[in-house]
Scaffold this motif. Structure first.
Motif, PDB file in Angstrom:
ATOM      1  N   VAL A 100       0.838  -1.200   0.000  1.00  0.00           N
ATOM      2  CA  VAL A 100       0.000   0.000   0.000  1.00  0.00           C
ATOM      3  C   VAL A 100       0.873   1.251   0.000  1.00  0.00           C
ATOM      4  CG1 VAL A 100      -1.663   1.331   1.367  1.00  0.00           C
ATOM      5  CG2 VAL A 100      -1.965  -1.145   1.081  1.00  0.00           C
ATOM      6  N   ASN A 101       1.912   1.247   0.785  1.00  0.00           N
ATOM      7  CA  ASN A 101       2.823   2.392   0.853  1.00  0.00           C
ATOM      8  C   ASN A 101       3.459   2.657  -0.514  1.00  0.00           C
ATOM      9  OD1 ASN A 101       4.536   4.378   2.426  1.00  0.00           O
ATOM     10  ND2 ASN A 101       6.136   3.034   1.612  1.00  0.00           N
ATOM     11  N   ALA A 102       3.953   1.606  -1.162  1.00  0.00           N
ATOM     12  CA  ALA A 102       4.634   1.773  -2.446  1.00  0.00           C
ATOM     13  C   ALA A 102       3.682   2.286  -3.515  1.00  0.00           C
ATOM     14  CB  ALA A 102       5.256   0.449  -2.872  1.00  0.00           C
ATOM     15  N   ILE A 103       2.505   1.700  -3.587  1.00  0.00           N
ATOM     16  CA  ILE A 103       1.569   2.088  -4.654  1.00  0.00           C
ATOM     17  C   ILE A 103       1.065   3.509  -4.449  1.00  0.00           C
ATOM     18  CG2 ILE A 103      -0.736   1.632  -5.591  1.00  0.00           C
ATOM     19  CD1 ILE A 103      -0.123  -1.320  -5.397  1.00  0.00           C
ATOM     20  N   LEU A 104       0.702   3.868  -3.236  1.00  0.00           N
ATOM     21  CA  LEU A 104       0.189   5.221  -3.012  1.00  0.00           C
ATOM     22  C   LEU A 104       1.272   6.279  -3.216  1.00  0.00           C
ATOM     23  CD1 LEU A 104      -2.271   4.765  -0.001  1.00  0.00           C
ATOM     24  CD2 LEU A 104      -2.775   4.871  -2.447  1.00  0.00           C
ATOM     25  N   ARG A 105       2.504   5.963  -2.891  1.00  0.00           N
ATOM     26  CA  ARG A 105       3.579   6.922  -3.157  1.00  0.00           C
ATOM     27  C   ARG A 105       3.786   7.085  -4.673  1.00  0.00           C
ATOM     28  NH1 ARG A 105       5.639   8.931   1.192  1.00  0.00           N
ATOM     29  NH2 ARG A 105       5.536   7.769   3.158  1.00  0.00           N
ATOM     30  N   GLN A 106       3.585   6.000  -5.411  1.00  0.00           N
ATOM     31  CA  GLN A 106       3.655   6.116  -6.875  1.00  0.00           C
ATOM     32  C   GLN A 106       2.497   6.958  -7.408  1.00  0.00           C
ATOM     33  OE1 GLN A 106       4.125   2.220  -8.746  1.00  0.00           O
ATOM     34  NE2 GLN A 106       5.362   1.540  -7.014  1.00  0.00           N
ATOM     35  N   MET A 107       1.300   6.793  -6.795  1.00  0.00           N
ATOM     36  CA  MET A 107       0.145   7.586  -7.224  1.00  0.00           C
ATOM     37  C   MET A 107       0.353   9.065  -6.921  1.00  0.00           C
ATOM     38  SD  MET A 107      -1.984   5.750  -8.799  1.00  0.00           S
ATOM     39  CE  MET A 107      -2.298   4.007  -9.041  1.00  0.00           C
ATOM     40  N   ALA A 108       1.081   9.342  -5.856  1.00  0.00           N
ATOM     41  CA  ALA A 108       1.376  10.745  -5.534  1.00  0.00           C
ATOM     42  C   ALA A 108       2.389  11.335  -6.492  1.00  0.00           C
ATOM     43  CB  ALA A 108       1.900  10.846  -4.096  1.00  0.00           C
ATOM     44  N   GLY A 109       3.053  10.473  -7.257  1.00  0.00           N
ATOM     45  CA  GLY A 109       4.034  10.929  -8.238  1.00  0.00           C
ATOM     46  C   GLY A 109       3.548  10.734  -9.653  1.00  0.00           C
ATOM     47  N   ASP A 110       4.353  10.094 -10.468  1.00  0.00           N
ATOM     48  CA  ASP A 110       4.052   9.985 -11.900  1.00  0.00           C
ATOM     49  C   ASP A 110       2.853   9.080 -12.197  1.00  0.00           C
ATOM     50  OD1 ASP A 110       6.116  11.683 -12.463  1.00  0.00           O
ATOM     51  OD2 ASP A 110       7.554  10.078 -12.946  1.00  0.00           O
ATOM     52  N   ALA A 111       2.618   8.056 -11.358  1.00  0.00           N
ATOM     53  CA  ALA A 111       1.554   7.092 -11.661  1.00  0.00           C
ATOM     54  C   ALA A 111       0.169   7.721 -11.660  1.00  0.00           C
ATOM     55  CB  ALA A 111       1.599   5.936 -10.663  1.00  0.00           C
ATOM     56  N   GLY A 112       0.008   8.820 -10.909  1.00  0.00           N
ATOM     57  CA  GLY A 112      -1.300   9.463 -10.845  1.00  0.00           C
ATOM     58  C   GLY A 112      -1.532  10.542 -11.882  1.00  0.00           C
ATOM     59  N   LYS A 113      -0.502  10.889 -12.637  1.00  0.00           N
ATOM     60  CA  LYS A 113      -0.617  11.998 -13.588  1.00  0.00           C
ATOM     61  C   LYS A 113      -1.638  11.765 -14.707  1.00  0.00           C
ATOM     62  CE  LYS A 113       3.924  14.075 -12.776  1.00  0.00           C
ATOM     63  NZ  LYS A 113       5.252  14.406 -13.341  1.00  0.00           N
ATOM     64  N   PRO A 114      -1.833  10.511 -15.178  1.00  0.00           N
ATOM     65  CA  PRO A 114      -2.821  10.308 -16.259  1.00  0.00           C
ATOM     66  C   PRO A 114      -4.270  10.467 -15.826  1.00  0.00           C
ATOM     67  CG  PRO A 114      -1.204   8.503 -16.170  1.00  0.00           C
ATOM     68  CD  PRO A 114      -1.058   9.285 -14.908  1.00  0.00           C
ATOM     69  N   TRP A 115      -4.538  10.702 -14.541  1.00  0.00           N
ATOM     70  CA  TRP A 115      -5.908  10.745 -14.015  1.00  0.00           C
ATOM     71  C   TRP A 115      -6.835  11.607 -14.872  1.00  0.00           C
ATOM     72  CZ3 TRP A 115      -9.003   8.775 -10.170  1.00  0.00           C
ATOM     73  CH2 TRP A 115     -10.126   9.525  -9.793  1.00  0.00           C
ATOM     74  N   LYS A 116      -6.451  12.828 -15.155  1.00  0.00           N
ATOM     75  CA  LYS A 116      -7.338  13.753 -15.858  1.00  0.00           C
ATOM     76  C   LYS A 116      -7.531  13.389 -17.325  1.00  0.00           C
ATOM     77  CE  LYS A 116      -6.425  17.731 -12.877  1.00  0.00           C
ATOM     78  NZ  LYS A 116      -5.933  19.140 -12.801  1.00  0.00           N
ATOM     79  N   ASP A 117      -6.676  12.525 -17.848  1.00  0.00           N
ATOM     80  CA  ASP A 117      -6.789  12.147 -19.254  1.00  0.00           C
ATOM     81  C   ASP A 117      -7.654  10.905 -19.463  1.00  0.00           C
ATOM     82  OD1 ASP A 117      -5.064  14.212 -20.004  1.00  0.00           O
ATOM     83  OD2 ASP A 117      -3.292  12.967 -19.597  1.00  0.00           O
ATOM     84  N   LEU A 118      -8.006  10.222 -18.378  1.00  0.00           N
ATOM     85  CA  LEU A 118      -8.851   9.032 -18.497  1.00  0.00           C
ATOM     86  C   LEU A 118     -10.283   9.441 -18.802  1.00  0.00           C
ATOM     87  CD1 LEU A 118      -7.486   6.990 -15.454  1.00  0.00           C
ATOM     88  CD2 LEU A 118      -6.994   6.604 -17.881  1.00  0.00           C
ATOM     89  N   ARG A 119     -11.019   8.532 -19.419  1.00  0.00           N
ATOM     90  CA  ARG A 119     -12.396   8.837 -19.798  1.00  0.00           C
ATOM     91  C   ARG A 119     -13.264   9.067 -18.563  1.00  0.00           C
ATOM     92  NH1 ARG A 119     -14.862   2.861 -21.538  1.00  0.00           N
ATOM     93  NH2 ARG A 119     -15.429   2.237 -19.415  1.00  0.00           N
ATOM     94  N   ILE A 120     -14.335   9.814 -18.760  1.00  0.00           N
ATOM     95  CA  ILE A 120     -15.307  10.027 -17.698  1.00  0.00           C
ATOM     96  C   ILE A 120     -15.895   8.667 -17.323  1.00  0.00           C
ATOM     97  CG2 ILE A 120     -17.539  11.062 -17.134  1.00  0.00           C
ATOM     98  CD1 ILE A 120     -15.294  13.081 -17.291  1.00  0.00           C
ATOM     99  N   PRO A 121     -15.969   8.335 -16.036  1.00  0.00           N
ATOM    100  CA  PRO A 121     -16.522   7.034 -15.639  1.00  0.00           C
ATOM    101  C   PRO A 121     -17.929   6.822 -16.180  1.00  0.00           C
ATOM    102  CG  PRO A 121     -15.399   8.045 -13.788  1.00  0.00           C
ATOM    103  CD  PRO A 121     -15.426   9.079 -14.878  1.00  0.00           C
ATOM    104  N   ARG A 122     -18.172   5.607 -16.637  1.00  0.00           N
ATOM    105  CA  ARG A 122     -19.469   5.265 -17.210  1.00  0.00           C
ATOM    106  C   ARG A 122     -20.377   4.587 -16.191  1.00  0.00           C
ATOM    107  NH1 ARG A 122     -18.599   2.966 -23.372  1.00  0.00           N
ATOM    108  NH2 ARG A 122     -17.711   4.884 -24.243  1.00  0.00           N
ATOM    109  N   MET A 123     -21.672   4.725 -16.405  1.00  0.00           N
ATOM    110  CA  MET A 123     -22.637   3.987 -15.602  1.00  0.00           C
ATOM    111  C   MET A 123     -22.521   2.499 -15.914  1.00  0.00           C
ATOM    112  SD  MET A 123     -26.037   6.413 -15.747  1.00  0.00           S
ATOM    113  CE  MET A 123     -25.798   7.211 -17.343  1.00  0.00           C
ATOM    114  N   PRO A 124     -22.916   1.636 -14.974  1.00  0.00           N
ATOM    115  CA  PRO A 124     -22.855   0.201 -15.245  1.00  0.00           C
ATOM    116  C   PRO A 124     -23.799  -0.183 -16.385  1.00  0.00           C
ATOM    117  CG  PRO A 124     -24.068   0.633 -13.228  1.00  0.00           C
ATOM    118  CD  PRO A 124     -23.442   1.937 -13.641  1.00  0.00           C
TER     119      PRO A 124
END
Length: 421
Positions: free
Chosen positions: A113-137
Motif C-alpha cells: 500500500v505504501n509503495a503504490i500510493l507513493r507512486q500515485m502521488a508521483g508519476d503514476a497518478g498523472k494520467p488521471w485527468k486524461d482518463l475517460r469520464i466514468p461510465r454507468m454500469p
C-alpha cells in the motif's frame, strides 16, 4: 482500537457499499462516532471515491499484479482518488498505510500500500485527468442509451462525475436575492438557490431559523407545479424525507404527509419543527390509506432513483436493476389508488426521480389508457425556469442531469399533472 477518522470511516463505508450492496444513506453506524464536520468529510471522501472508482481501478491495474482483498483495494481506491484530486501526499499515504497495519489480516500488505500510493502521488497518478469520464454500469447505461442516445448519456455521466452542488428552497415570503447575497449563492431560473461550496450546511445563516431547507432544484419542481393553495387539503404520498411536505405546508395548505417508514418520518417531523411549519404525519402503506377526499395529491413514487446518481454515487454499486419490474408495477398501483382519493376536479402530480421512461413517460401513457377521461394538464408546466424542450409528448416534464450544464445541472426527474374532465 484506534478512534475512527474521516478516512478510516470512508473506507468502512466503501466496504459496505462494494461488499454488501448497501446504500450510504443506510449506513449510520460507521458515522455515529464522528463529529458533524468529520461525518460530512467521511461521506465526501466515500462519494468522491465512488465517483472515481473507474479511473482509480484503471490506474491501479497498472501497478498491481493481482487485485487484493476488497478492504485493501478500497484503501488503495480512496488514496488514489484523493491523491489524484490534490490531497496532501504525506497525510493521505501515512494514514492509509497505518490503517492497513491496524488489521492483523492485512498488516503484511503495508509495504504494498505504501509503495503504490507513493507512486500515485508521483508519476503514476498523472494520467488521471486524461482518463475517460466514468461510465454507468451496463444494467443502467444500456436502457438509458436506448431512451436518450449516446450523446445525452455521455453528458449525464459528465454531470454525475462532477457531483452535485447544494440547492436550497426558500419559504415563499423570503427574498431569494437577499438570501443569495447573505449565503454567497446563485439564484436559479426557477427561484431555488445554489451553493457550490457550502461547507457545513447546518452552520449557515437561516438554517436554524428555518428560512430554507436543502432540496435539489429538480426535486423542488413537483410541489411548485402542483401549485398548492392556502386552505386546500393536500396529500403528500411517500413524503419522507419531507422537502415537498415543507413546500406544501409553506404555501398554507392543510397537508397530510404519509410514508411507510417511521424512522424516515422522524426526519420529516424534525424538519417541520425547525421550519415552524405544520403537517399531519401518518405512518402507513400508501396503497391502504383511505382518508379521502383531497383537493390535490402529490405522488412521489418509489423508483429506481437513477436520476440522483450525481449526489448518490453509491447507487450503481448497491443496485443491479433487478427491482425495476416490481417498482414499475407499484407505481401504477399508486397512481390508480391515489385517483380514488382525489376530489372531483382535483389534481394529482405524479413524479419519480428516475431517468427511465418506464418509470415516467410510459407510466403516464399507460395511466391515461387505463382511466377514461384522465388527462395531463400541460398548462400547469407554464412556470418560470421550465424550458419548452423539457416537455414530453404525453404532457409531462422530463428533467435530466445534463440540463443546465453551465449552471451545475440538476437531478433527473419525471413529473406530470393529472386531472379528470
Amino acid at each position: 482500537m484506534p478512534s475512527p477518522t474521516p478516512r478510516s470511516t470512508a473506507v468502512a463505508l466503501l466496504d459496505k457499499v462494494m461488499g454488501e450492496g448497501r446504500l450510504l444513506a443506510e449506513l449510520n453506524a460507521p458515522l455515529s462516532r464522528l463529529s458533524p464536520a468529520d461525518r460530512a468529510r467521511a461521506l465526501r471522501l466515500a462519494s468522491d471515491t465512488l465517483r472515481g472508482i473507474d479511473r482509480a481501478d484503471r490506474l491501479l491495474a497498472r501497478q498491481l499484479r493481482k487485485t487484493p482483498q476488497l478492504h485493501v483495494m478500497n484503501i488503495l481506491r480512496l488514496g488514489t482518488v484523493e491523491l489524484c484530486m490534490g490531497g496532501d501526499a504525506h497525510g493521505v499515504v501515512d494514514e492509509l498505510v497505518s490503517l492497513v497495519g491496524t488489521n492483523p489480516r492485512y498488516k503484511r500488505l503495508r509495504g504494498l500500500v505504501n509503495a503504490i500510493l507513493r507512486q500515485m502521488a508521483g508519476d503514476a497518478g498523472k494520467p488521471w485527468k486524461d482518463l475517460r469520464i466514468p461510465r454507468m454500469p451496463g444494467w443502467l447505461r444500456e436502457p438509458l442509451v436506448q431512451a436518450w442516445g449516446n450523446g445525452a448519456v455521455a453528458a449525464m455521466e459528465y454531470a454525475q462525475f462532477a457531483g452535485a452542488p447544494v440547492d436550497l428552497t426558500l419559504k415563499p415570503d423570503e427574498d431569494p436575492h437577499e438570501w443569495a447575497e447573505r449565503l454567497g449563492a446563485a439564484v436559479l431560473p426557477s427561484g431555488s438557490l445554489r451553493l457550490t461550496d457550502p461547507g457545513q450546511v447546518s452552520a449557515l445563516p437561516g438554517f436554524a431559523d428555518g428560512a430554507w431547507w436543502v432540496q435539489d432544484v429538480a426535486a423542488a419542481m413537483p410541489a411548485r407545479i402542483l401549485t398548492p393553495k392556502a386552505g386546500e387539503r393536500v396529500l403528500d404520498l411517500c413524503a419522507a424525507p419531507g422537502g415537498k411536505t415543507l413546500q406544501l405546508a409553506a404555501a398554507g395548505a392543510q397537508v397530510t404527509a404519509l410514508d411507510i417508514s417511521e424512522k424516515r418520518m422522524e426526519r420529516v417531523s424534525e424538519n417541520l419543527s425547525r421550519t415552524q411549519l405544520v403537517a399531519d404525519l401518518v405512518v402507513g402503506d400508501a396503497l391502504e390509506y383511505q382518508q379521502a377526499p383531497f383537493d390535490a395529491i402529490l405522488v412521489d413514487a418509489p423508483c429506481s432513483a437513477t436520476g440522483t446518481i450525481r449526489r448518490h454515487p453509491d447507487l450503481p454499486y448497491a443496485k443491479d436493476g433487478s427491482e425495476f419490474g416490481a417498482l414499475i408495477e407499484l407505481q401504477a398501483k399508486m397512481i390508480d389508488h391515489a385517483l380514488t382519493l382525489l376530489k372531483p376536479g382535483g389534481r394529482l402530480v405524479f413524479c419519480t426521480c428516475s431517468l427511465l421512461p418506464d418509470e415516467g413517460e410510459v407510466q403516464i401513457e399507460d395511466a391515461l389508457a387505463r382511466h377514461s377521461g384522465l388527462q395531463t394538464d400541460r398548462s400547469a408546466l407554464d412556470l418560470p425556469g421550465i424550458e419548452t424542450d423539457w416537455r414530453t409528448e404525453e404532457g409531462g416534464l422530463r428533467l435530466r442531469p445534463d440540463y443546465w450544464p453551465d449552471l451545475g445541472g440538476m437531478d433527473g426527474f419525471y413529473i406530470a399533472v393529472l386531472h379528470r374532465d
